[in-house]
Design an enzyme around this catalytic site. Structure first.
Site: not given
Length: 234
Positions: A12, A15, A39, A47, A108, A200
């Site tokens: 969490g 990534k 992944k 993901d 990832e 952001p």
């Protein structure tokens, strides 16, 4: 090496948001270059399906997930419950195949840098052994400084080629909160690793233009080799 591992301080950490932003950036600004998104290993649903939907119909982007378990827990526990092995050679071969067929590969990781991949290996061990250039995602919250310091120490211990840190906001933050919880100068001073910028808070991670814009504010130069930059710009 034409690849980058995106890992984090924890599950969490952000990534997937950072990987999505980087993928959207390269897809927008270098559309003629083939991008691979992998992944490495997934437990549960999430993901891989997100990346497939994100780049559906885009021939210049290849999305793979070579090793998956149904149970949404740490891989060694998921594999044990499902009575399955964890054949990391399949993951390695898929990564190498992407590196050969694509101009750049975003990989990832799972969980955090210290998360277990097997009973003996963590994400940090794989990153070090596979010599993957790596970026560490640190979520902006109280405790971010300590998380960054601890994870950079682990990266050094396992000889991870850590290129930089990216801060990620999981909810709207004021400039003061960002400065108080994750001061870039202090994190850089304590870790000796450059902070490449902040992603952001984004209300959705399905808007490719918004994702690409968020990545455009990062210092991306340390994340790709000179050869890759020349290739992208050529």
């Amino acid at each position: 090496m034409n690849s980058l591992l995106i890992t984090g301080t924890d599950t969490g950490a952000g990534k997937t948001i950072v990987t999505s932003a980087l993928a959207a950036y390269w897809h927008k600004y270098y559309p003629s270059q083939r991008l691979g998104v992998i992944k490495l290993l997934q437990t549960g649903i999430g993901d891989h399906e997100h990346y497939q939907a994100m780049f559906a119909g885009q021939e210049s982007v290849e999305v793979v997930c070579p090793l998956r378990f149904t149970t949404p827990v740490a891989p060694p526990i998921a594999a044990e419950r499902e009575n399955q092995p964890i054949p990391l050679e399949i993951v390695w071969k898929s990564l190498v195949s992407l590196q050969k067929s694509c101009d750049f590969v975003l990989a990832e990781g799972l969980g955090g840098l210290g998360s277990p991949v097997t009973w003996e290996l963590t994400v940090a061990d794989l990153a070090g052994e596979w010599r993957l250039p790596t970026v560490l995602v640190v979520p902006v919250k109280l405790g971010a400084i300590a998380q960054a310091v601890a994870n950079v120490a682990l990266a050094r211990q396992t000889q991870v080629n850590l290129k930089g840190i990216i801060l990620s906001c999981s909810h709207p933050l004021s400039p003061q909160e960002l400065s108080d919880w994750a001061p870039m100068d202090l994190i850089q001073s304590l870790t000796g690793v450059p902070v490449l910028g902040v992603i952001p808070y984004l209300e959705t991670i399905k808007d490719l233009d918004q994702l690409a814009k968020s990545a455009s504010h990062l210092d991306l130069e340390p994340l790709i080799s000179l050869d890759c930059r020349t290739q992208f710009l050529g």
